[in-house]
Scaffold this active site. Structure first.
Site, mmCIF file in Angstrom:
data_model
loop_
_atom_site.group_PDB
_atom_site.id
_atom_site.type_symbol
_atom_site.label_atom_id
_atom_site.label_comp_id
_atom_site.label_asym_id
_atom_site.label_seq_id
_atom_site.Cartn_x
_atom_site.Cartn_y
_atom_site.Cartn_z
ATOM 1 N N GLU A 1 91.690 82.847 -52.944
ATOM 2 C CA GLU A 1 92.716 81.857 -52.581
ATOM 3 C C GLU A 1 93.343 82.160 -51.222
ATOM 4 O O GLU A 1 93.619 81.247 -50.448
ATOM 5 C CB GLU A 1 93.791 81.817 -53.672
ATOM 6 C CG GLU A 1 93.258 81.213 -54.966
ATOM 7 C CD GLU A 1 94.303 81.102 -56.063
ATOM 8 O OE1 GLU A 1 93.956 80.598 -57.136
ATOM 9 O OE2 GLU A 1 95.461 81.507 -55.842
ATOM 10 N N LYS B 1 104.639 73.827 -53.495
ATOM 11 C CA LYS B 1 103.943 72.549 -53.667
ATOM 12 C C LYS B 1 104.743 71.373 -53.081
ATOM 13 O O LYS B 1 105.944 71.510 -52.795
ATOM 14 C CB LYS B 1 103.674 72.328 -55.161
ATOM 15 C CG LYS B 1 102.737 73.380 -55.766
ATOM 16 C CD LYS B 1 102.346 73.001 -57.194
ATOM 17 C CE LYS B 1 101.430 74.037 -57.809
ATOM 18 N NZ LYS B 1 100.915 73.594 -59.126
ATOM 19 N N ASN C 1 104.990 71.284 -60.538
ATOM 20 C CA ASN C 1 105.673 72.501 -60.980
ATOM 21 C C ASN C 1 106.073 73.460 -59.855
ATOM 22 O O ASN C 1 106.137 74.670 -60.046
ATOM 23 C CB ASN C 1 104.876 73.197 -62.086
ATOM 24 C CG ASN C 1 103.535 73.706 -61.610
ATOM 25 O OD1 ASN C 1 103.123 73.397 -60.500
ATOM 26 N ND2 ASN C 1 102.871 74.490 -62.431
ATOM 27 N N TYR D 1 91.181 73.861 -56.138
ATOM 28 C CA TYR D 1 91.313 73.875 -57.598
ATOM 29 C C TYR D 1 89.969 73.641 -58.305
ATOM 30 O O TYR D 1 89.953 73.174 -59.454
ATOM 31 C CB TYR D 1 92.325 72.821 -58.035
ATOM 32 C CG TYR D 1 93.774 73.259 -57.878
ATOM 33 C CD1 TYR D 1 94.291 74.297 -58.648
ATOM 34 C CD2 TYR D 1 94.629 72.632 -56.978
ATOM 35 C CE1 TYR D 1 95.604 74.704 -58.525
ATOM 36 C CE2 TYR D 1 95.961 73.037 -56.853
ATOM 37 C CZ TYR D 1 96.438 74.070 -57.631
ATOM 38 O OH TYR D 1 97.750 74.466 -57.521
ATOM 39 N N HIS E 1 102.642 77.523 -56.903
ATOM 40 C CA HIS E 1 101.399 78.081 -57.450
ATOM 41 C C HIS E 1 101.378 79.564 -57.121
ATOM 42 O O HIS E 1 101.890 79.973 -56.080
ATOM 43 C CB HIS E 1 100.182 77.405 -56.799
ATOM 44 C CG HIS E 1 98.904 78.137 -57.069
ATOM 45 N ND1 HIS E 1 98.194 77.969 -58.229
ATOM 46 C CD2 HIS E 1 98.243 79.083 -56.348
ATOM 47 C CE1 HIS E 1 97.139 78.769 -58.206
ATOM 48 N NE2 HIS E 1 97.146 79.459 -57.070
#
Ligand code: CMP
Length: 139
Positions: A128, A11, A114, A51, A117
């Site tokens: 995905e 990310k 975070n 998302y 993913h």
């Protein structure tokens, strides 16, 4: 055990920290093969599409703005039990709950930012992976 493929995203927070190489090295050292890799700066719309399952959640705006705030690295990992193995390497979604040595414990600052993913099941992994890569780009 089955050979699986899973999508990992490094990310924007982890990209800004300069830990792309450290994260990819960790995947390889744990026996996951890089089947595809690409650096990409998602638009807000693209982040919202990725998302979409979370669109009703209170954090959707924050999540998609963050994910489109800078470049990410999309990676297809391949190996035995790759989906669960990647989730183990990442650690808990909230870095406050992540085990020592996991990527989120090492590199994440908050549940929103975070670091990585990872797909959570074979069906979501297929969707995905297809969001970022064509079949001919997986080797
Ligand atoms: P990820 O594995 O990318 O899948 C959905 C993401 O939503 C998750 O990681 C978190 O980064 C994010 N998320 C989950 N809960 C929250 C929250 N309470 N606030 C902000 N972001 C969240």
């Amino acid at each position: 055990m089955a050979i699986e493929r899973t999508l990992s995203i490094i990310k924007p927070d982890a990209v800004k920290k300069g830990v792309i190489g450290a994260i990819i090295a960790r995947f390889e050292s744990e026996g996951l093969r890089i089947a595809a890799v690409r650096k990409v700066h998602l638009s807000l719309r693209e982040a919202q599409g990725f998302y979409a399952v979370h669109s009703a959640r209170g954090f959707f705006g924050e999540l998609t703005e963050f994910m489109s705030s800078g470049p990410c690295v999309a990676i297809v990992l391949e190996g035995e039990n790759a989906i669960a193995k990647n989730r183990e390497i990442m650690g808990a979604t909230n870095p406050a709950n992540a085990a020592e040595g996991t990527l989120r414990k090492l590199y994440a600052d908050s549940v929103g930012e975070n670091a990585v993913h990872g797909s959570d099941a074979p069906e979501t992994a297929a969707v995905e992976i297809a969001y970022f890569f064509r079949g001919t780009e997986l080797h």
